[in-house]
Write a protein that holds these residues in place. Structure first.
Motif, PDB file in Angstrom:
ATOM      1  N   ASP A   1       1.092  -1.207   0.476  1.00  0.00           N
ATOM      2  CA  ASP A   1       0.368  -0.266  -0.434  1.00  0.00           C
ATOM      3  C   ASP A   1       0.514   1.056   0.102  1.00  0.00           C
ATOM      4  OD1 ASP A   1       0.779  -0.679   2.211  1.00  0.00           O
ATOM      5  OD2 ASP A   1      -0.532   0.453   3.684  1.00  0.00           O
ATOM      6  N   GLU A   2       1.742   1.577  -0.593  1.00  0.00           N
ATOM      7  CA  GLU A   2       2.683   2.229  -0.638  1.00  0.00           C
ATOM      8  C   GLU A   2       3.282   2.643  -1.620  1.00  0.00           C
ATOM      9  OE1 GLU A   2       5.214   2.373   3.353  1.00  0.00           O
ATOM     10  OE2 GLU A   2       5.893   1.210   1.892  1.00  0.00           O
TER      11      GLU A   2
ATOM     12  N   ARG B   1       7.072   5.143  -8.397  1.00  0.00           N
ATOM     13  CA  ARG B   1       6.471   3.279  -9.225  1.00  0.00           C
ATOM     14  C   ARG B   1       5.793   3.572  -7.368  1.00  0.00           C
ATOM     15  NH1 ARG B   1       8.826  -0.602  -6.169  1.00  0.00           N
ATOM     16  NH2 ARG B   1      11.197  -0.240  -5.638  1.00  0.00           N
ATOM     17  N   GLY B   2       4.735   2.089  -7.239  1.00  0.00           N
ATOM     18  CA  GLY B   2       3.745   2.015  -6.818  1.00  0.00           C
ATOM     19  C   GLY B   2       3.588   0.162  -5.821  1.00  0.00           C
ATOM     20  N   GLY B   3       3.091   0.268  -5.100  1.00  0.00           N
ATOM     21  CA  GLY B   3       2.931  -1.158  -4.155  1.00  0.00           C
ATOM     22  C   GLY B   3       1.855  -1.837  -5.505  1.00  0.00           C
ATOM     23  N   PHE B   4       1.553  -3.161  -5.120  1.00  0.00           N
ATOM     24  CA  PHE B   4       0.571  -4.246  -5.951  1.00  0.00           C
ATOM     25  C   PHE B   4      -0.631  -3.166  -5.159  1.00  0.00           C
ATOM     26  CE2 PHE B   4       1.142  -7.228  -3.100  1.00  0.00           C
ATOM     27  CZ  PHE B   4       0.318  -7.012  -2.398  1.00  0.00           C
ATOM     28  N   ASP B   5      -0.550  -2.975  -4.146  1.00  0.00           N
ATOM     29  CA  ASP B   5      -2.338  -1.905  -3.647  1.00  0.00           C
ATOM     30  C   ASP B   5      -2.310  -0.644  -3.177  1.00  0.00           C
ATOM     31  OD1 ASP B   5      -5.001  -2.445  -2.790  1.00  0.00           O
ATOM     32  OD2 ASP B   5      -4.546  -2.858  -0.735  1.00  0.00           O
ATOM     33  N   ALA B   6      -2.371   0.227  -4.125  1.00  0.00           N
ATOM     34  CA  ALA B   6      -1.474   1.497  -4.316  1.00  0.00           C
ATOM     35  C   ALA B   6      -1.872   2.336  -5.381  1.00  0.00           C
ATOM     36  CB  ALA B   6      -0.248   1.663  -3.991  1.00  0.00           C
ATOM     37  N   SER B   7      -3.372   2.160  -5.528  1.00  0.00           N
ATOM     38  CA  SER B   7      -3.897   2.312  -7.130  1.00  0.00           C
ATOM     39  C   SER B   7      -4.289   3.842  -7.057  1.00  0.00           C
ATOM     40  CB  SER B   7      -5.237   1.410  -7.000  1.00  0.00           C
ATOM     41  OG  SER B   7      -5.993   1.655  -6.051  1.00  0.00           O
ATOM     42  N   GLU B   8      -3.870   4.751  -5.920  1.00  0.00           N
ATOM     43  CA  GLU B   8      -4.222   6.086  -5.295  1.00  0.00           C
ATOM     44  C   GLU B   8      -3.621   6.681  -6.670  1.00  0.00           C
ATOM     45  OE1 GLU B   8      -6.230   3.978  -1.005  1.00  0.00           O
ATOM     46  OE2 GLU B   8      -4.680   3.478  -3.287  1.00  0.00           O
ATOM     47  N   PHE B   9      -2.425   6.554  -6.947  1.00  0.00           N
ATOM     48  CA  PHE B   9      -1.342   7.338  -7.198  1.00  0.00           C
ATOM     49  C   PHE B   9      -0.716   6.356  -8.205  1.00  0.00           C
ATOM     50  CE2 PHE B   9      -1.704   8.738  -3.126  1.00  0.00           C
ATOM     51  CZ  PHE B   9      -2.015  10.260  -2.955  1.00  0.00           C
ATOM     52  N   ALA B  10       0.002   7.260  -9.209  1.00  0.00           N
ATOM     53  CA  ALA B  10       0.144   5.909 -10.602  1.00  0.00           C
ATOM     54  C   ALA B  10       2.178   7.249 -11.044  1.00  0.00           C
ATOM     55  CB  ALA B  10      -0.391   6.742 -12.192  1.00  0.00           C
ATOM     56  N   PRO B  11       2.916   6.212 -11.820  1.00  0.00           N
ATOM     57  CA  PRO B  11       4.371   6.915 -11.372  1.00  0.00           C
ATOM     58  C   PRO B  11       3.546   8.570 -12.599  1.00  0.00           C
ATOM     59  CG  PRO B  11       4.105   5.143 -12.204  1.00  0.00           C
ATOM     60  CD  PRO B  11       2.749   5.112 -11.993  1.00  0.00           C
TER      61      PRO B  11
ATOM     62  N   ALA C   1       6.042   5.480   0.890  1.00  0.00           N
ATOM     63  CA  ALA C   1       4.773   5.825   1.883  1.00  0.00           C
ATOM     64  C   ALA C   1       3.801   5.918   1.663  1.00  0.00           C
ATOM     65  CB  ALA C   1       5.208   7.712   1.525  1.00  0.00           C
ATOM     66  N   SER C   2       3.066   5.545   2.971  1.00  0.00           N
ATOM     67  CA  SER C   2       2.133   4.756   2.781  1.00  0.00           C
ATOM     68  C   SER C   2       0.490   5.860   2.072  1.00  0.00           C
ATOM     69  CB  SER C   2       0.806   4.440   3.905  1.00  0.00           C
ATOM     70  OG  SER C   2      -0.398   4.291   3.842  1.00  0.00           O
ATOM     71  N   VAL C   3       0.035   5.022   1.077  1.00  0.00           N
ATOM     72  CA  VAL C   3      -0.853   6.360   0.604  1.00  0.00           C
ATOM     73  C   VAL C   3      -1.666   7.279   1.371  1.00  0.00           C
ATOM     74  CG1 VAL C   3      -1.024   4.869  -1.542  1.00  0.00           C
ATOM     75  CG2 VAL C   3      -2.920   4.243   0.155  1.00  0.00           C
ATOM     76  N   ARG C   4      -1.917   6.167   2.383  1.00  0.00           N
ATOM     77  CA  ARG C   4      -3.297   6.954   3.256  1.00  0.00           C
ATOM     78  C   ARG C   4      -2.564   8.762   4.207  1.00  0.00           C
ATOM     79  NH1 ARG C   4      -1.828   5.911   9.014  1.00  0.00           N
ATOM     80  NH2 ARG C   4       0.229   4.242   9.170  1.00  0.00           N
ATOM     81  N   MET C   5      -0.795   8.258   3.777  1.00  0.00           N
ATOM     82  CA  MET C   5      -0.428  10.082   3.926  1.00  0.00           C
ATOM     83  C   MET C   5       0.223  11.043   3.360  1.00  0.00           C
ATOM     84  SD  MET C   5       2.734   7.682   6.156  1.00  0.00           S
ATOM     85  CE  MET C   5       2.418   6.726   8.136  1.00  0.00           C
ATOM     86  N   LEU C   6      -0.263  10.442   1.921  1.00  0.00           N
ATOM     87  CA  LEU C   6      -0.333  11.568   0.819  1.00  0.00           C
ATOM     88  C   LEU C   6      -1.613  12.066   0.441  1.00  0.00           C
ATOM     89  CD1 LEU C   6       2.435   8.621  -0.864  1.00  0.00           C
ATOM     90  CD2 LEU C   6       2.244  10.973   0.483  1.00  0.00           C
ATOM     91  N   ALA C   7      -1.150  12.823  -0.436  1.00  0.00           N
ATOM     92  CA  ALA C   7      -2.380  13.566  -1.529  1.00  0.00           C
ATOM     93  C   ALA C   7      -1.284  14.548  -2.997  1.00  0.00           C
ATOM     94  CB  ALA C   7      -3.046  14.805   0.116  1.00  0.00           C
ATOM     95  N   LYS C   8      -2.449  15.229  -3.613  1.00  0.00           N
ATOM     96  CA  LYS C   8      -1.528  15.360  -4.547  1.00  0.00           C
ATOM     97  C   LYS C   8      -1.290  16.469  -4.668  1.00  0.00           C
ATOM     98  CE  LYS C   8      -2.487  12.299  -7.803  1.00  0.00           C
ATOM     99  NZ  LYS C   8      -3.439  12.870  -8.762  1.00  0.00           N
ATOM    100  N   LYS C   9       0.095  17.035  -4.833  1.00  0.00           N
ATOM    101  CA  LYS C   9       1.000  18.633  -4.014  1.00  0.00           C
ATOM    102  C   LYS C   9      -0.021  19.957  -5.012  1.00  0.00           C
ATOM    103  CE  LYS C   9       4.549  21.352  -5.757  1.00  0.00           C
ATOM    104  NZ  LYS C   9       4.173  21.785  -7.138  1.00  0.00           N
ATOM    105  N   PRO C  10       0.188  20.861  -3.694  1.00  0.00           N
ATOM    106  CA  PRO C  10      -1.014  22.342  -4.887  1.00  0.00           C
ATOM    107  C   PRO C  10      -0.228  22.502  -5.572  1.00  0.00           C
ATOM    108  CG  PRO C  10      -0.356  22.191  -2.327  1.00  0.00           C
ATOM    109  CD  PRO C  10       0.317  21.041  -2.895  1.00  0.00           C
ATOM    110  N   ALA C  11      -1.159  22.751  -7.032  1.00  0.00           N
ATOM    111  CA  ALA C  11      -0.108  23.072  -7.954  1.00  0.00           C
ATOM    112  C   ALA C  11       0.104  24.837  -7.990  1.00  0.00           C
ATOM    113  CB  ALA C  11      -1.637  22.882  -9.331  1.00  0.00           C
TER     114      ALA C  11
END
Length: 312
Positions: free
Chosen positions: A28-29, A73-83, A107-117
């Motif tokens: 999930d990272e 890159r992401g783990g197999f259960d980290a579909s919230e984000f893409a390369p 980093a776990s996806v639960r700790m991340l968000a899209k960066k402010p543009a």
């Protein structure tokens, strides 16, 4: 990868530049190519062993909990984000060892968000820990439209976010700071007052009936100064509307002691505020990664306006 690390608990003098293996990535990272890392007091306090009772650590220890960077890159259960996604996060893991003062971090996806543009890499790296601290402490005491809130250390990393979030919520903000930071506070929407003897009287001049809520981002007995200024109406949970991130005894006085939590949704809300022009980040200094020791020394002086960050 290049990283800043310590071989044992110590100080800025013990930081060293080293090469370490690429971090492992859990299901999930995601693996992040770091662009910038925020510097916070907790970094050097953790490195000195000051949090050993509550946060386990391993060595070599890479400090840092704030990051802005690009997903590799992401783990197999980290579909919230893409390369290629630009992200930021507060990466407080259960075990402190593989922090953000490095070229790469997982980093776990639960700790991340899209960066402010709207924010640069350096500005974005200064947001997560301090911004979430401000957001969560304001919510803990229910600050909203029509409130008058007193924010201590309002020009600092957490305080400057607290001012902006409170203003965006429709509150009136009185902020304590040294005189050199008064114009800065006005630019954020706060009414500044000076620290020191006579503080309570100066606040009373601006708010004769007292304030609805208090946020303590400095400690050092400021809770005792603030309680007589507080209207006695209780807030969420039936507690007084005073919160501190620096004085645990506030809980014994009927208030809230806040320890910031990783929160992807909260980061998403901060992103929305930033991209709406309601939240900006003052970067006091941006130093290259190999000058982490100097960044810590500056941070320890306690005179920073806004944030200090490291660029990678």
């Amino acid at each position: 990868m290049k990283a800043i690390a310590l071989d044992k608990y110590g100080s800025a003098d013990d930081l060293r530049v080293t090469d370490l293996p690429e971090p492992k990535v859990a299901p999930d990272e995601v693996l992040i190519r770091v662009k910038a890392a925020g510097v916070n007091p907790v970094d050097w306090k953790l490195a000195a062993g000051g949090l050993d009772a509550i946060v386990g650590s391993g060595f070599p220890l890479i400090p840092g909990w704030d990051v802005a960077g690009v997903v590799e890159r992401g783990g197999f259960d980290a579909s919230e984000f893409a390369p290629g996604d630009e992200v930021y996060g507060y990466l407080r893991k259960d075990w402190a060892q593989n922090g953000t003062y490095a070229e790469q971090v997982s980093a776990s996806v639960r700790m991340l968000a899209k960066k402010p543009a709207s924010l640069s890499w350096e500005q974005a790296a200064g947001v997560p820990l301090a911004g979430l601290t401000a957001l969560q402490s304001l919510r803990r005491i229910g600050v909203g439209r029509g409130d008058t809130v007193l924010i201590h250390a309002a020009a600092g990393g957490v305080g400057s976010f607290g001012v902006q979030i409170a203003v965006a919520a429709g509150a009136r903000v009185i902020g304590t700071a040294s005189e050199r930071n008064h114009e800065f506070l006005r630019s954020l929407g706060a009414e500044p007052v000076t620290y020191g003897d006579g503080l309570a009287e100066r606040v009373r001049e601006l708010a004769p009936e007292g304030v609805d809520a208090v946020l303590d981002y400095v400690g050092g007995g400021i809770v005792d100064v603030s309680l007589p200024l507080l209207k006695q109406a209780t807030g969420p949970g039936g507690l007084l509307r005073i919160a501190s991130v620096a004085d645990g005894e506030v809980a014994d006085r009927g208030g809230h002691f806040v320890w910031v939590r990783p929160d992807a949704q909260g980061l998403t809300e901060l992103t929305a505020l930033a991209d709406a022009g309601k939240l900006t980040v003052h970067v006091d200094r941006a130093l290259p990664l190999d000058q982490a020791a100097e960044a810590w020394r500056l941070n320890q002086e306690g005179r920073t306006r806004g944030k200090i960050v490291l660029t990678v």
